[in-house]
Every structure is written in C-alpha cells, then in structure tokens.
Design a protein around this motif. Sequence first.
Motif, short mmCIF file in Angstrom:
data_model
loop_
_atom_site.label_atom_id
_atom_site.label_comp_id
_atom_site.label_asym_id
_atom_site.label_seq_id
_atom_site.Cartn_x
_atom_site.Cartn_y
_atom_site.Cartn_z
N SER A 29 47.84 24.37 -10.20
CA SER A 29 48.82 23.10 -10.27
C SER A 29 48.81 22.45 -8.78
O SER A 29 48.71 21.01 -8.39
CB SER A 29 50.78 23.36 -9.97
OG SER A 29 50.62 24.15 -10.96
N HIS A 30 48.51 23.09 -8.00
CA HIS A 30 47.81 22.54 -6.44
C HIS A 30 46.28 21.33 -6.70
O HIS A 30 46.64 20.88 -5.74
CB HIS A 30 47.23 23.36 -5.34
CG HIS A 30 47.33 23.79 -4.03
ND1 HIS A 30 47.64 23.85 -2.99
CD2 HIS A 30 46.60 23.09 -3.87
CE1 HIS A 30 47.41 23.23 -1.79
NE2 HIS A 30 46.18 23.21 -2.05
N LEU A 31 45.44 21.97 -7.43
CA LEU A 31 44.93 21.46 -7.65
C LEU A 31 45.19 19.91 -7.85
O LEU A 31 44.49 18.80 -7.57
CB LEU A 31 43.55 22.13 -8.43
CG LEU A 31 43.07 23.07 -8.03
CD1 LEU A 31 42.03 24.19 -8.75
CD2 LEU A 31 41.82 22.58 -6.51
N GLU A 32 45.60 20.31 -9.04
CA GLU A 32 46.06 18.59 -9.98
C GLU A 32 46.99 17.93 -8.61
O GLU A 32 46.87 16.76 -8.94
CB GLU A 32 47.05 18.70 -10.79
CG GLU A 32 46.37 19.70 -12.78
CD GLU A 32 46.26 20.87 -13.12
OE1 GLU A 32 48.03 20.32 -13.42
OE2 GLU A 32 46.01 21.31 -13.93
N ALA A 33 47.74 18.60 -7.70
CA ALA A 33 48.84 17.85 -7.96
C ALA A 33 48.22 16.77 -5.91
O ALA A 33 47.85 16.04 -6.12
CB ALA A 33 49.94 18.43 -6.66
N ARG A 34 46.83 17.60 -6.34
CA ARG A 34 46.01 16.60 -4.75
C ARG A 34 44.74 16.24 -5.71
O ARG A 34 43.92 15.96 -5.07
CB ARG A 34 45.38 17.70 -3.58
CG ARG A 34 47.33 18.24 -2.95
CD ARG A 34 47.10 20.21 -2.27
NE ARG A 34 47.75 19.88 -1.51
CZ ARG A 34 48.99 20.89 -2.59
NH1 ARG A 34 48.96 20.71 -3.66
NH2 ARG A 34 50.32 21.03 -1.42
N LYS A 35 44.36 16.24 -6.57
CA LYS A 35 43.27 15.93 -7.22
C LYS A 35 42.13 16.28 -6.62
O LYS A 35 41.20 15.85 -6.19
CB LYS A 35 43.30 14.60 -7.32
CG LYS A 35 44.48 14.04 -7.85
CD LYS A 35 44.48 12.05 -7.82
CE LYS A 35 45.37 10.98 -8.42
NZ LYS A 35 46.42 12.24 -9.62
N ILE A 36 42.15 17.25 -6.90
CA ILE A 36 40.82 18.27 -5.74
C ILE A 36 39.98 19.14 -7.11
O ILE A 36 40.17 19.42 -8.38
CB ILE A 36 41.82 19.33 -4.99
CG1 ILE A 36 42.30 19.10 -3.92
CG2 ILE A 36 39.93 20.65 -4.09
CD1 ILE A 36 43.38 19.94 -3.20
N ASP A 37 38.82 18.80 -6.80
CA ASP A 37 37.59 19.90 -7.83
C ASP A 37 38.02 20.79 -8.02
O ASP A 37 38.25 21.59 -7.29
CB ASP A 37 36.57 19.10 -7.46
CG ASP A 37 34.83 19.70 -7.93
OD1 ASP A 37 35.42 20.33 -9.31
OD2 ASP A 37 34.27 19.79 -7.78
N PRO A 38 38.51 21.51 -9.52
CA PRO A 38 38.91 23.21 -9.23
C PRO A 38 37.11 23.88 -9.01
O PRO A 38 37.82 25.33 -8.23
CB PRO A 38 38.74 22.93 -10.64
CG PRO A 38 38.98 22.03 -11.38
CD PRO A 38 38.28 20.73 -10.47
N ASN A 39 36.09 23.37 -8.78
CA ASN A 39 35.16 24.16 -8.15
C ASN A 39 35.43 24.49 -7.01
O ASN A 39 34.65 25.14 -6.01
CB ASN A 39 34.11 23.93 -7.90
CG ASN A 39 33.53 23.94 -9.77
OD1 ASN A 39 33.60 24.54 -9.94
ND2 ASN A 39 32.81 22.75 -10.38
#
Lengths: 171, 171
Positions: A29-39
């Motif tokens: 959720s943190h990654l998605e909310a901030r559009k961060i690469d999961p890697n």
Amino acid sequence: MTFSIYAATVPPMRLMLKNLSSILSKAQSHLEARKIDPNAFLAARLYPDMLPFIKQIQIASDTAKGAVARLAGVDIPKFEDNEATFADLHARIDKTIAFLDSLPEAKFEGAESRKITLPLRDRTMEFTGAEYLTTWAQPNFYFHVTTAYALLRHGGVEIGKSDFLRGSVIA
Amino acid sequence: MTFSIYAATVPPMRLMLKNLSSILSKAQSHLEARKIDPNAFLAARLYPDMLPFIKQIQIASDTAKGAVARLAGVDIPKFEDNEATFADLHARIDKTIAFLDSLPEAKFEGAESRKITLPLRDRTMEFTGAEYLTTWAQPNFYFHVTTAYALLRHGGVEIGKSDFLRGSVIA
C-alpha cells in the motif's frame, strides 16, 4: 495441560508468518500510494553485504519449514527460491503455512528428544529436538522476520510492533 | 524426556542475552579501532520515530525479565533504565541473566496454564502461560535483540548471523 513441542512450534510460527503477510500488504500500500518501484523494498538491504529483503522472506520460510519438518521427522519440501514480486512472496508464505498445517500434531510426539543433525557450510551441528527448536530454529526464524520488518521500517513504511506481534489478528 | 516451559524459556533467553553481550563487545571494538563516538551506535535508529539502540537493549532485558517473572509467578524486578554507556548495557544484560538464573525451575511448574494478564496502553491482553510465552514474550524478545543487531550491522559492525545464534559460544 502439558506444554508440547508442537504448541511451541507450529501455532507461533503460523501466527508470525501471517503477521509477515500483513506487513507485506502494508508495504505494498505504501508503494502504491507513492508510485514507488517495488524493487525499492524487494532489493533493499541494511548494508551492502547483507542479504536483500526477498531473501529474508525466503529464509524465514526455510527456517519455518525446516524446523517443523525436522521435528516431525518428514522430508523438508523444496521451494524454488524464484520469488520476484510481492505477490510471489505472499504465495511463498502461504505455501509455508500450508505445509505447517499439513503436519498432524501426532508427528511431533517425542520430537523434543529426537536427534537433529544439521549440516552447515563449515561444520555439522547436533541437537536434541528441544535444543534445536529453542536455540537454533526459533532465533533464526525470528531473526529473518524481524530483519524483513526492519528493512520496511527503515524504508518508511508505517508499521509498528503491534503489526509484528498481532498484525494478522488486528487486521 | 518431557519438554517444559522452563526449558523453552530460560536457557534460550540466557543464550541470546549472552550472544547480545558478545555483539556489543564487537561493536565496542569497532568504535575503538576507528575512534568513533560511542553515541553513534548508542543513539542510532533505523528511522527517526523508532526507539534508539539503548532502548532496544533495555526492552530486550524487560521482555526477558517480564517473561520469566510472569511465568514463575514472582514480582518483576524494576531496573532504572538509566544506561548511558556500553559498560552500562553489559551490566544491564548481566543483571537480567542473574535474575533468570535466580529462579528455580520448580517455580515454572504448571506455568503453561497459568493465567497471564498483561495491561497495555490501550487494552488488556489475557493469555495462558504457554500462549503468552510463544506468541508474545518470545517474538517481542527476539524483535528487540534482532533490532539491536540490525542497528549495528547497518552501522558497519562486522557481525554475522553466527554472532546472533552462537556468539557467546564461539567467542
């Protein structure tokens, strides 16, 4: 009521694996909310020569399936270690829990005195089942679950100790 | 041989506390060799709103003394939480081990079914002794020992998982 090696092993490892899944979901959720690469998380390390996040989850899974298989006296299932996404890691944890749940409690009868031989890179460790569980498998398991948590916490995911202890219960 | 709650609690916690002391000694050697201010580690955090290193050691000690006292049905000794140096932290760990060693095994008789009530900030947790140990005290204890390790590893101290699992035995 007596305290059994099954009670000391399977339910707490199942709980922690479920909590780990909930923590992974918070990281997603943190990654998605901030559009961060999961890697950014999947390849994260606390120091350059440390194993990365994915490997921490794989080893947490390995220590759990290794512990219950050795104590129950059955073969350790081989997993491919080919996880590359958060979805893969959830599946790895689910497979591990399914293996824990597949072992009948009766298989652990007398496991505390079963001789456990553990071949390491540079030597062979010998334990009774009770020593193996309490001074090797448990610390090892918690080490990797906590290190996975620490990597996410260090990366800014909003998780706290209640996620670690009770994440899947609270959720 | 039967598996007892004493065997699942006291020897493994004592081992981990001794390993933690050995890890602290490695951190001290690292600091001395590089003439680094000890506060670089003592005040270290993995994230700004996380508890610092000293607190991780204090809570590892608290979870150990709380676990054994609750299971043995004796008062939890109060420590002042005034540690400010590595020497203080070693002393804190030694005091904790001395408390563990002061409790006769017989005190743990039937502890698996003892009712444990844990007042938290926002609610009260109720467990049997076995549930308390395996799903609360142990994960909590390992969480803080591993986090202390992770802070030092992140800070470049040359430690590995064998220090965590067997540091005091190898040394």
